[in-house]
Write a protein that holds these residues in place. Structure first.
Motif, short mmCIF file in Angstrom:
data_model
loop_
_atom_site.label_atom_id
_atom_site.label_comp_id
_atom_site.label_asym_id
_atom_site.label_seq_id
_atom_site.Cartn_x
_atom_site.Cartn_y
_atom_site.Cartn_z
N ASP A 11 8.92 5.00 5.10
CA ASP A 11 7.64 4.62 5.69
C ASP A 11 6.59 5.71 5.53
OD1 ASP A 11 8.65 2.18 6.43
OD2 ASP A 11 9.03 2.74 8.52
N ASP A 12 7.01 6.97 5.57
CA ASP A 12 6.08 8.08 5.38
C ASP A 12 5.48 8.04 3.98
OD1 ASP A 12 6.42 9.21 7.92
OD2 ASP A 12 8.15 10.38 7.28
N ILE A 13 6.30 7.73 3.01
CA ILE A 13 5.82 7.66 1.63
C ILE A 13 4.87 6.48 1.45
CG2 ILE A 13 6.51 7.32 -0.78
CD1 ILE A 13 9.11 8.78 -0.12
N VAL A 14 5.20 5.36 2.06
CA VAL A 14 4.33 4.18 2.00
C VAL A 14 2.98 4.51 2.65
CG1 VAL A 14 3.97 1.85 2.90
CG2 VAL A 14 6.17 2.48 1.88
N ALA A 15 3.01 5.17 3.80
CA ALA A 15 1.78 5.53 4.50
C ALA A 15 0.93 6.47 3.65
CB ALA A 15 2.12 6.18 5.83
N ILE A 61 2.67 -3.93 -1.74
CA ILE A 61 2.20 -5.32 -1.82
C ILE A 61 2.91 -6.17 -0.76
CG2 ILE A 61 2.20 -7.40 -3.26
CD1 ILE A 61 1.83 -5.48 -5.68
N ASP A 62 4.22 -5.97 -0.62
CA ASP A 62 4.98 -6.72 0.39
C ASP A 62 4.49 -6.39 1.79
OD1 ASP A 62 6.47 -7.83 -1.63
OD2 ASP A 62 8.20 -6.52 -1.36
N LEU A 63 4.25 -5.12 2.06
CA LEU A 63 3.74 -4.70 3.36
C LEU A 63 2.37 -5.31 3.63
CD1 LEU A 63 3.70 -2.95 5.93
CD2 LEU A 63 2.75 -1.10 4.54
N SER A 67 1.76 -7.89 6.70
CA SER A 67 0.85 -7.47 7.77
C SER A 67 -0.33 -8.44 7.90
CB SER A 67 0.33 -6.06 7.50
OG SER A 67 1.40 -5.13 7.45
N LEU A 68 -0.88 -8.85 6.76
CA LEU A 68 -2.02 -9.77 6.80
C LEU A 68 -1.63 -11.14 7.31
CD1 LEU A 68 -3.81 -8.73 3.51
CD2 LEU A 68 -4.78 -8.63 5.80
N ARG A 69 -0.43 -11.59 6.97
CA ARG A 69 0.02 -12.89 7.50
C ARG A 69 0.13 -12.84 9.02
NH1 ARG A 69 3.79 -12.51 3.49
NH2 ARG A 69 5.54 -12.48 4.95
N GLU A 70 0.58 -11.72 9.54
CA GLU A 70 0.69 -11.58 10.99
C GLU A 70 -0.70 -11.58 11.65
OE1 GLU A 70 2.87 -8.01 11.65
OE2 GLU A 70 4.80 -8.86 10.99
N LEU A 103 -5.11 -2.98 3.31
CA LEU A 103 -4.07 -3.95 3.00
C LEU A 103 -4.59 -5.09 2.13
CD1 LEU A 103 -2.37 -4.10 6.51
CD2 LEU A 103 -1.56 -2.91 4.47
N LEU A 104 -5.71 -5.66 2.52
CA LEU A 104 -6.25 -6.79 1.75
C LEU A 104 -6.67 -6.35 0.36
CD1 LEU A 104 -6.99 -9.71 1.53
CD2 LEU A 104 -9.13 -9.24 2.74
N HIS A 105 -7.20 -5.15 0.25
CA HIS A 105 -7.61 -4.66 -1.07
C HIS A 105 -6.42 -4.61 -2.04
CE1 HIS A 105 -10.84 -2.62 1.47
NE2 HIS A 105 -11.46 -3.53 0.75
N ILE A 106 -5.27 -4.26 -1.52
CA ILE A 106 -4.07 -4.18 -2.36
C ILE A 106 -3.76 -5.55 -2.95
CG2 ILE A 106 -1.57 -3.82 -2.34
CD1 ILE A 106 -2.05 -1.60 -0.27
N LEU A 107 -3.75 -6.58 -2.11
CA LEU A 107 -3.43 -7.92 -2.61
C LEU A 107 -4.49 -8.42 -3.59
CD1 LEU A 107 -2.13 -9.84 0.55
CD2 LEU A 107 -0.81 -8.83 -1.31
N LEU A 108 -5.74 -8.21 -3.26
CA LEU A 108 -6.81 -8.72 -4.11
C LEU A 108 -6.86 -8.00 -5.45
CD1 LEU A 108 -9.68 -9.08 -1.46
CD2 LEU A 108 -8.25 -10.89 -2.41
#
Length: 206
Positions: A11-15, A61-63, A67-70, A103-108
């Motif tokens: 999680d630290d690396i993802v952050a 991308i999965d995160l 997160s956005l679905r929630e 988060l949204l920028h990643i998906l788009l």
């Protein structure tokens, strides 16, 4: 950087990677050394958690999708009418364009410029969005007794429209987002009115 951390988690690396991406920075441009430096670890420590930088990108991308679905799902659940569901969902989506988490920028971004693996990951997340929206559309149609023509296709049409508009809005000045949001609400309502009309037999398939 103050120094390398003694213990590092996945999680630290993802952050750390999340801090590096943004509206003008694609996940696909991240380097392993760059992420390791941001996380405060030696590059070799990266491999204890991820096989390579592509695996990290897909985790991002999965995160982002989860997160956005929630966030958007919670907004839909708070709404009680079709009109309020549309407005709250669209407004929440547009708010995420300006959120700090990126988060949204990643998906788009990855859905259009990423590698095939990244695009497939984004496509998977979009299908999750569609499935959850389909369930909510069916629920609302029953509550309001409005009818619903091909719920899965309706959910897909709305999801693809919203993400396409979002991809355009992402590169526009934030002061234009309000008008884009209002237009998007109207467009989504057009889709819903159309599917309700077709459910009543008011439109014939060609």
């Amino acid at each position: 950087m103050a120094g390398r951390k003694a213990v590092i988690t996945r999680d630290d690396i993802v952050a750390a990677a999340l801090k590096l991406v943004g509206p003008n920075r694609s996940v696909s441009t991240l380097s392993l050394r760059e992420v390791a430096r941001e996380a405060g670890i030696a590059p070799n420590s990266f491999y204890r958690h991820f096989h390579d930088i592509d695996e990290l990108a897909i985790a991002l991308i999965d995160l982002a999708g989860r997160s956005l679905r929630e966030i958007i799902g919670a907004a839909r659940q708070r709404a009680t009418t079709e009109r309020s569901v549309v407005r709250s969902s669209v407004e929440t989506f547009m708010e995420q364009l300006g959120a700090d988490q990126n988060l949204l920028h990643i998906l788009l971004r990855e859905g259009t410029v990423g590698s095939d693996a990244f695009k497939q990951a984004v496509e998977r997340e979009l299908q999750f969005f569609e499935d959850e929206l389909r369930v909510d559309l069916i629920r609302l149609a029953k509550v309001n007794q409005t009818g619903l023509y091909e719920p899965a296709l309706t959910a897909k049409a709305i999801t693809r429209l919203v993400f396409a508009i979002g991809a355009t809005a992402m590169d526009l000045p934030r002061e234009q987002h309000g008008e884009i949001s209002r237009q998007l609400v109207r467009m989504v309502r057009m889709i819903i009115v159309g599917t309700q009309t077709m459910a009543k037999g008011g439109v014939l398939e060609s």
